[in-house]
Design an enzyme around this catalytic site. Sequence first.
Site, mmCIF file in Angstrom:
data_model
loop_
_atom_site.group_PDB
_atom_site.id
_atom_site.type_symbol
_atom_site.label_atom_id
_atom_site.label_comp_id
_atom_site.label_asym_id
_atom_site.label_seq_id
_atom_site.Cartn_x
_atom_site.Cartn_y
_atom_site.Cartn_z
ATOM 1 N N HIS A 1 0.832 -1.363 0.014
ATOM 2 C CA HIS A 1 -0.016 -0.012 -0.088
ATOM 3 C C HIS A 1 0.955 1.204 0.072
ATOM 4 O O HIS A 1 0.331 2.268 0.657
ATOM 5 C CB HIS A 1 -0.804 0.137 1.397
ATOM 6 C CG HIS A 1 -1.796 -1.208 1.358
ATOM 7 N ND1 HIS A 1 -2.955 -1.548 0.972
ATOM 8 C CD2 HIS A 1 -1.343 -2.436 2.122
ATOM 9 C CE1 HIS A 1 -3.142 -2.603 1.258
ATOM 10 N NE2 HIS A 1 -2.598 -3.343 1.871
ATOM 11 N N GLU B 1 8.281 8.774 -17.709
ATOM 12 C CA GLU B 1 6.927 9.096 -18.018
ATOM 13 C C GLU B 1 6.446 8.813 -19.380
ATOM 14 O O GLU B 1 5.433 8.205 -19.573
ATOM 15 C CB GLU B 1 6.631 10.601 -17.627
ATOM 16 C CG GLU B 1 6.855 10.912 -15.999
ATOM 17 C CD GLU B 1 7.121 12.412 -15.981
ATOM 18 O OE1 GLU B 1 6.703 13.262 -16.597
ATOM 19 O OE2 GLU B 1 7.603 12.704 -15.080
ATOM 20 N N SER C 1 13.239 21.792 -17.210
ATOM 21 C CA SER C 1 12.123 22.689 -17.477
ATOM 22 C C SER C 1 12.388 23.990 -18.255
ATOM 23 O O SER C 1 13.516 24.622 -18.134
ATOM 24 C CB SER C 1 11.400 22.909 -15.976
ATOM 25 O OG SER C 1 10.586 24.098 -16.023
ATOM 26 N N LYS D 1 14.931 22.100 -12.124
ATOM 27 C CA LYS D 1 14.359 20.837 -12.382
ATOM 28 C C LYS D 1 15.208 19.671 -13.235
ATOM 29 O O LYS D 1 15.914 20.172 -14.316
ATOM 30 C CB LYS D 1 13.313 20.950 -13.205
ATOM 31 C CG LYS D 1 12.069 21.760 -12.359
ATOM 32 C CD LYS D 1 11.364 20.778 -11.329
ATOM 33 C CE LYS D 1 10.072 20.396 -11.952
ATOM 34 N NZ LYS D 1 9.264 19.435 -11.572
#
Length: 462
Positions: free
Chosen positions: A162, A296, A283, A289
């Site tokens: 979990h 992704e 970014s 960043k």
Amino acid sequence: MGKNKNNLPIWNTRIKKNSTNLFKKIGGSLSIDKRLYKEDIEASTAHVEMLFKQKIINFKIKSKIIWGLNRIKNEIIKKKFIFNDKLEDIHMNIERRLFELIGEDAGYIHTARSRNDQVVTDFKIWLKKANKEIIKNIDSINKNILKKAEKNIETIMPGFTHLKNAQPVSFAHYLMAYLEMFNRDKKRFENNLDSINENPLGVAALTGTSFEIDRFYTTKKLGFKKPTKNSIDTVSDRDFVIDFLYSCSVCAVHISRIAEEFIIWNSDAFKLISLNDKIVTGSSIMPQKKNPDPLEYLRGKTGFVFGNLFSMLTTLKGLPLSYFKDLQDDKEIVFTSFDQLKNSLIILNDVFKNFSPNKKRMIELAEIGYITATDLADYMVRELKYPFRKAYLQTAKIINYAEKNKKQLSELSMKEINKIEKGLTSDVLKVFDLKRSVNSKVSYGGTSFENIKKMILSYKKK
Ligand code: ARG
């Protein structure tokens, strides 16, 4: 065909008018099935050799056709072949060029076959290679997983259920879980190779042919195991396509789960792993960043692969036997899934080569969340001879106390522990050691260092 060389489809003797403009433009499959040119020439060559062997065509015609086919192959390889999309597909393009090269004798090539068996034959030959190519890429990932695992047997991290800290685990054990996933994928692709092994060539349009062909001969020539058994099923069947798309989908699920896991671990909240600059992007506005874009990408592209499986299932669900135009789309669906999955496997492999576990942070995170609670309960079962449920309750009480007093289990004194559980001596304190906990999981398939070492060794031998 002599008169017919300028852009007209072969059926223009019967069909006098051109297709409507848009359909003419988009109804063909050439831009997609071009990719099957090698397989098409291979299958045609085997077919023509068989026709000769069976005395259906003579030696001169066979030789001319094979010469023409080889020449066409070279033209395509050297990018000298002029494709004509008005001729629908790769099969008609090759046939048209054969007429240009050798004249009327080219017409013998289509004796005892149809594009319906031709296309499935080409496609199966292509898919065999595709399955092998995916297997090769999976093998390469597994090799890198093994390498990483070998270096991280003693790297301890929290195992999660979990997404809450559950029990300490070796990072190598975690990595080896991925290897198991990919091994199952590999098995699926290997099974596909087995089920794809029936030769469709020679069933012609749907009923077989009146010529005395030898399907066992082309079967051998093309590397299949046996000829298909029912001509109608042969031109209608796309189960082998679904098998491949399903295998791609399951493999994509695995890739996506790993990608998601790595995205979480790489987040500033978790910081369990670091990604090398090779696998991050920046970014346009936030200079600080370093984003895990490749991960992704992997997670995102998975949807394409699932979509393709569903497209194919949907195409088939309403199709009576046998061939219908709908089936033409099977190639585009399979090619995009193959390309997508292959790229994803390569990118994931790059990820495996370019990340490192943050060992210190892994331990820090494993120290919180009462991760050795099960070890304490097991200890009471063993040393105090409690039934597990009683040990579980006593452990829960100790955790409640620790939580209330903002302490970890390892920070409790014996005095505090004995207030709740009198029977325990200071010997119990050893169970809060993470390494000991990991190494206590000696059951087969568990996370003890010894188990992992044995697993790694056995896979390396394979
Ligand atoms: N372009 C077709 C396909 O890819 C070839 C088979 C055509 N057969 C036919 N009967 N129209 O499926």
